[in-house]
Scaffold this active site. Structure first.
Site, PDB file in Angstrom:
ATOM      1  N   CYS A  76     -36.413   9.266   0.793  1.00 11.95           N
ATOM      2  CA  CYS A  76     -37.290   8.636   1.435  1.00 11.95           C
ATOM      3  C   CYS A  76     -37.034   6.973   1.341  1.00 11.95           C
ATOM      4  CB  CYS A  76     -38.513   8.486   0.314  1.00 11.95           C
ATOM      5  SG  CYS A  76     -39.672   7.514   0.712  1.00 11.95           S
TER       6      CYS A  76
ATOM      7  N   CYS B 220     -38.533   0.584  13.473  1.00 10.17           N
ATOM      8  CA  CYS B 220     -39.821   0.269  13.201  1.00 10.17           C
ATOM      9  C   CYS B 220     -40.001  -1.127  13.111  1.00 10.17           C
ATOM     10  CB  CYS B 220     -39.963   0.686  11.565  1.00 10.17           C
ATOM     11  SG  CYS B 220     -41.681   0.526  10.866  1.00 10.17           S
TER      12      CYS B 220
ATOM     13  N   GLU C 294     -43.646   3.647  12.233  1.00  9.94           N
ATOM     14  CA  GLU C 294     -45.011   3.601  11.841  1.00  9.94           C
ATOM     15  C   GLU C 294     -45.987   4.493  12.709  1.00  9.94           C
ATOM     16  OE1 GLU C 294     -48.649   3.631  10.734  1.00  9.94           O
ATOM     17  OE2 GLU C 294     -47.380   2.546   9.164  1.00  9.94           O
TER      18      GLU C 294
ATOM     19  N   CYS D  45     -36.935  -0.795   2.759  1.00 10.55           N
ATOM     20  CA  CYS D  45     -36.737   0.349   3.716  1.00 10.55           C
ATOM     21  C   CYS D  45     -35.672   0.110   4.746  1.00 10.55           C
ATOM     22  CB  CYS D  45     -38.112   0.649   4.566  1.00 10.55           C
ATOM     23  SG  CYS D  45     -38.060   2.036   5.795  1.00 10.55           S
TER      24      CYS D  45
ATOM     25  N   GLU E 148     -33.717  10.589  13.364  1.00  6.09           N
ATOM     26  CA  GLU E 148     -33.472  11.432  12.120  1.00  6.09           C
ATOM     27  C   GLU E 148     -34.581  12.277  11.893  1.00  6.09           C
ATOM     28  OE1 GLU E 148     -29.732   8.723  10.493  1.00  6.09           O
ATOM     29  OE2 GLU E 148     -31.490   9.288   8.985  1.00  6.09           O
TER      30      GLU E 148
END
Length: 382
Positions: free
Chosen positions: A342, A114, A169, A121, A94
């Site tokens: 976020c 990730c 990351e 998250c 995304e």
């Protein structure tokens, strides 16, 4: 992509120059080709009219300009755009564009999923599949620039800033991320200054040291806790690189540019890290650090254990930090009605660990139910 052809999006300017010289072409051709690709946004070599017919034919035989495929686009009520991009391997990532009065910020992904497993998250719940190539990273910028220009007029919405804050990351994909950022900052491509490209990291210390030497972009650190005990729970990489080491590096990160500051991101979790004692601990932690703090209201996602702190709690936390001389702002939540805020980016990851099958199904259904502007394929957009 044709396996016999090289994807030119994988090459920064110096690498493209070397490639063309290896093909017995003059070095200046690299500048022309680089500008056609990134500034003009042309993928068809036949349209690159100043290259000469022989070179255009050679490029058609040896090279390609392959991009991720836009499979869906959502637009928030606040103007935020989110694109779901399908990669050659079948995974999706995304990319988000956030328009503001005097700037337009593109949030770019660096990995499929990730591996760091931060507990608050959304991406972490998907697991990890692989790193993105340079082409897949810069391709997000290329596509967003074209989409915004095509749909809004050439001068209506423009990318002025890029933040490496999407899925993954960035420092665990160091070489490809640095190469892509060099293209973003190249005057022959997107021409962004080093202050307008921000890399966000959870604190991978060896690569932070390397980044400081080779690519002095703006730095954001995903802090989220003022003590090792709490950060070990929220950001597990802290067990390997504890706060004392992280803060020590941040203190000297911009030692040669004393006016620059490290941004510390701090997601506000109700009853977890948002109390007055946490603010006091954070003030102590950041003493003598060239810092600014972004407080981020938590953005919920399916199956999360966390809740967003109240506005009053966030304001009190912010005011306490400001009172003690720490430059602090509360980030305005953008695009949360399309899961573009976020911590919400999730894409569709073929998780090698299979930890996320149930979560992926719930997340997809929640996005589909909430969206009023889930659109169409890239062919329909064109």
């Amino acid at each position: 992509m044709d396996q016999q052809k090289v994807n030119l999006l994988n090459y920064n300017y110096s690498q493209l120059r070397e490639l063309l010289m290896a093909w017995d072409e003059k070095p200046f051709r690299a500048q022309q080709l680089f500008q056609w690709i990134h500034q003009v946004g042309i993928r068809d070599f036949a349209q690159m009219t100043n290259l000469g017919k022989v070179l255009r034919n050679k490029l058609s035989q040896l090279a390609c300009i392959d991009l991720p495929e836009i499979v869906a686009c959502q637009k928030s009520a606040d103007g935020t755009h989110k694109w779901l991009l399908k990669l050659e391997c079948g995974n999706c990532i995304e990319t988000v564009f956030i328009p503001e009065a005097n700037r337009g910020t593109l949030c770019v992904s660096s990995q499929v999923g990730c591996a760091l497993n931060c507990s608050f998250c959304s991406t972490a719940k998907q697991g990890f599949n692989r790193n993105l190539s340079t082409a897949e990273i810069i391709g997000q910028v290329w596509l967003a620039a074209r989409e915004l220009s095509d749909n809004n007029g050439a001068h209506d919405k423009k990318i002025t800033n890029v933040v490496m804050m999407g899925m993954g990351e960035p420092l665990l994909n160091f070489d490809n991320v640095v190469s892509a950022m060099s293209i973003m900052m190249d005057d022959l491509a997107y021409g962004l200054s080093k202050r307008r490209v921000t890399l966000s990291t959870s604190g991978v210390l060896p690569e932070m040291e390397r980044l400081r030497e080779v690519s002095p972009v703006a730095l954001a650190v995903s802090l989220h806790a003022p003590t090792d005990e709490l950060r070990n729970e929220l950001v597990p990489i802290n067990k390997k690189y504890p706060l004392s080491q992280l803060i020590s590096l941040c203190k000297r990160y911009f030692k040669d540019e004393p006016r620059r500051k490290v941004t510390f991101e701090y997601v506000m979790l109700k009853g977890v890290n948002d109390q007055p004692e946490h603010a006091s601990q954070l003030i102590k932690l950041l003493h003598n650090v060239p810092a600014k703090v972004n407080l981020i209201p938590f953005n919920p996602f399916p199956l999360t254990q966390y809740q967003r702190s109240s506005r009053e709690t966030i304001d009190a936390f912010r005011d306490k930090l400001i009172k003690h001389g720490i430059n602090t702002i509360t980030r305005k939540t953008r695009g949360d009605d399309i899961d573009a805020a976020c911590g919400q980016l999730a894409g569709e990851v073929k998780d090698k660990t299979t930890r996320s099958q149930r979560w992926q199904k719930l997340h997809f259904m929640s996005k589909t139910d909430k969206s009023t502007e889930l659109t169409i394929s890239s062919e329909e957009i064109a």
